[in-house]
Design a protein around this motif. Sequence first.
Motif, PDB file in Angstrom:
ATOM      1  N   MET A 155      14.543   0.355  -0.289  1.00 22.48           N
ATOM      2  CA  MET A 155      14.378  -0.756   0.555  1.00 22.48           C
ATOM      3  C   MET A 155      15.629  -1.140   1.550  1.00 22.48           C
ATOM      4  O   MET A 155      16.817  -0.623   0.954  1.00 22.48           O
ATOM      5  N   ARG A 156      15.505  -1.111   2.420  1.00 18.84           N
ATOM      6  CA  ARG A 156      16.481  -1.604   3.486  1.00 18.84           C
ATOM      7  C   ARG A 156      16.719  -2.965   3.684  1.00 18.84           C
ATOM      8  O   ARG A 156      15.699  -3.802   3.634  1.00 18.84           O
ATOM      9  N   PRO A 183      10.912  -3.651   5.421  1.00 17.09           N
ATOM     10  CA  PRO A 183      10.339  -2.332   5.075  1.00 17.09           C
ATOM     11  C   PRO A 183      11.468  -1.126   5.396  1.00 17.09           C
ATOM     12  O   PRO A 183      11.893  -1.270   6.217  1.00 17.09           O
ATOM     13  N   GLY A 184      11.211  -0.241   4.364  1.00 20.50           N
ATOM     14  CA  GLY A 184      12.138   0.726   4.358  1.00 20.50           C
ATOM     15  C   GLY A 184      11.747   1.732   5.553  1.00 20.50           C
ATOM     16  O   GLY A 184      10.577   1.818   5.911  1.00 20.50           O
ATOM     17  N   ALA A 185      12.449   2.553   5.779  1.00 14.54           N
ATOM     18  CA  ALA A 185      12.468   3.465   6.976  1.00 14.54           C
ATOM     19  C   ALA A 185      12.267   4.893   6.522  1.00 14.54           C
ATOM     20  O   ALA A 185      12.216   5.664   7.199  1.00 14.54           O
ATOM     21  N   SER A 186      12.996   5.178   5.197  1.00 14.66           N
ATOM     22  CA  SER A 186      12.810   6.541   4.707  1.00 14.66           C
ATOM     23  C   SER A 186      11.565   7.221   4.382  1.00 14.66           C
ATOM     24  O   SER A 186      10.717   6.484   4.247  1.00 14.66           O
ATOM     25  N   ALA A 235      10.257   5.670   1.225  1.00 13.40           N
ATOM     26  CA  ALA A 235       9.742   4.116   1.489  1.00 13.40           C
ATOM     27  C   ALA A 235       8.389   4.458   1.891  1.00 13.40           C
ATOM     28  O   ALA A 235       7.601   3.774   1.549  1.00 13.40           O
ATOM     29  N   ALA A 236       8.070   5.394   2.777  1.00 11.14           N
ATOM     30  CA  ALA A 236       6.525   5.601   3.493  1.00 11.14           C
ATOM     31  C   ALA A 236       5.794   6.090   2.396  1.00 11.14           C
ATOM     32  O   ALA A 236       4.736   5.723   2.309  1.00 11.14           O
ATOM     33  N   GLU A 237       6.340   7.024   1.482  1.00 16.59           N
ATOM     34  CA  GLU A 237       5.340   7.618   0.389  1.00 16.59           C
ATOM     35  C   GLU A 237       4.999   6.513  -0.421  1.00 16.59           C
ATOM     36  O   GLU A 237       3.875   6.532  -1.367  1.00 16.59           O
ATOM     37  N   ALA A 284       1.267   4.911  -1.390  1.00 13.95           N
ATOM     38  CA  ALA A 284       0.766   4.952  -2.566  1.00 13.95           C
ATOM     39  C   ALA A 284       0.477   3.580  -3.151  1.00 13.95           C
ATOM     40  O   ALA A 284      -0.529   3.278  -3.978  1.00 13.95           O
ATOM     41  N   LEU A 285       1.163   2.543  -2.679  1.00 10.85           N
ATOM     42  CA  LEU A 285       0.747   1.211  -3.211  1.00 10.85           C
ATOM     43  C   LEU A 285      -0.806   0.653  -2.265  1.00 10.85           C
ATOM     44  O   LEU A 285      -1.501   0.020  -2.750  1.00 10.85           O
ATOM     45  N   ARG A 286      -0.912   1.123  -0.941  1.00 11.41           N
ATOM     46  CA  ARG A 286      -1.978   1.054  -0.436  1.00 11.41           C
ATOM     47  C   ARG A 286      -3.203   1.849  -1.027  1.00 11.41           C
ATOM     48  O   ARG A 286      -4.306   1.442  -1.171  1.00 11.41           O
ATOM     49  N   GLN A 287      -2.978   3.058  -1.593  1.00 16.56           N
ATOM     50  CA  GLN A 287      -3.985   3.897  -2.343  1.00 16.56           C
ATOM     51  C   GLN A 287      -4.296   3.018  -3.495  1.00 16.56           C
ATOM     52  O   GLN A 287      -5.510   2.924  -3.767  1.00 16.56           O
ATOM     53  N   GLU A 288      -3.315   2.530  -3.987  1.00 15.10           N
ATOM     54  CA  GLU A 288      -3.652   1.915  -5.644  1.00 15.10           C
ATOM     55  C   GLU A 288      -4.447   0.452  -5.505  1.00 15.10           C
ATOM     56  O   GLU A 288      -5.296   0.240  -5.919  1.00 15.10           O
ATOM     57  N   LYS A 289      -4.051  -0.133  -4.157  1.00 15.89           N
ATOM     58  CA  LYS A 289      -4.699  -1.328  -3.830  1.00 15.89           C
ATOM     59  C   LYS A 289      -6.204  -1.335  -3.443  1.00 15.89           C
ATOM     60  O   LYS A 289      -7.362  -1.712  -4.037  1.00 15.89           O
ATOM     61  N   MET A 290      -6.551  -0.036  -2.996  1.00 15.07           N
ATOM     62  CA  MET A 290      -7.819   0.306  -2.472  1.00 15.07           C
ATOM     63  C   MET A 290      -8.712   0.836  -4.133  1.00 15.07           C
ATOM     64  O   MET A 290      -9.715   0.445  -4.124  1.00 15.07           O
ATOM     65  N   ARG A 291      -7.793   1.328  -4.904  1.00 14.69           N
ATOM     66  CA  ARG A 291      -8.537   2.052  -6.325  1.00 14.69           C
ATOM     67  C   ARG A 291      -8.881   0.806  -6.962  1.00 14.69           C
ATOM     68  O   ARG A 291      -9.842   0.617  -7.628  1.00 14.69           O
TER      69      ARG A 291
END
Length: 166
Positions: free
Chosen positions: A1-2, A19-22, A25-27, A31-38
């Motif tokens: 986290m930045r 939002p992080g820029a590393s 952070a992108a990964e 992963a969070l978007r993918q988990e929300k979809m699941r």
Amino acid sequence: MRVGAISTVGGGAYVFPSPGASGLAAEVAAALRQEKMRVAQLESFRRRLEPVLRSLGEVRLNCRNADWDGEGAKAITSDVITMAMECASLLPSDVPVPQAAPETDGQITFEWFRDPGNVFTVSIYPSRKLGFAGVHGGERFSSVTLFDGSSLPAQVIEFARRTAQP
């Protein structure tokens, strides 16, 4: 986290994250978007299967003892209930969920009914067999196959889909 900003207003320190820029952070964000979809897919799946799962729950409560019908019916075992739940969970999303009913010989039957000329049933046996039969137009068919627990036979899916379509 930045850290986007730090404020010391009122004597306390408050961190306002951005939002992080590393790459990490992108990964994490992906992963969070993918988990929300699941989770959304699982909820949709649960809602779709709810009627048949509710019926199977009632069968579990009302038919677990022999003579549940007052006429000598065999008990519906937990294994048969579990197998029925497995079968229901393997139905593709474009196949409507069936009606579920206990049978006096210890089986559970799934039924897809459109009209008297278009009916398809799958009987779930305690021996991990699936018996299926139906009528579509003037065509009658029946078969028995083993259920491996990982997939439904293609014929079962095809006939259920075909019976449910207008």
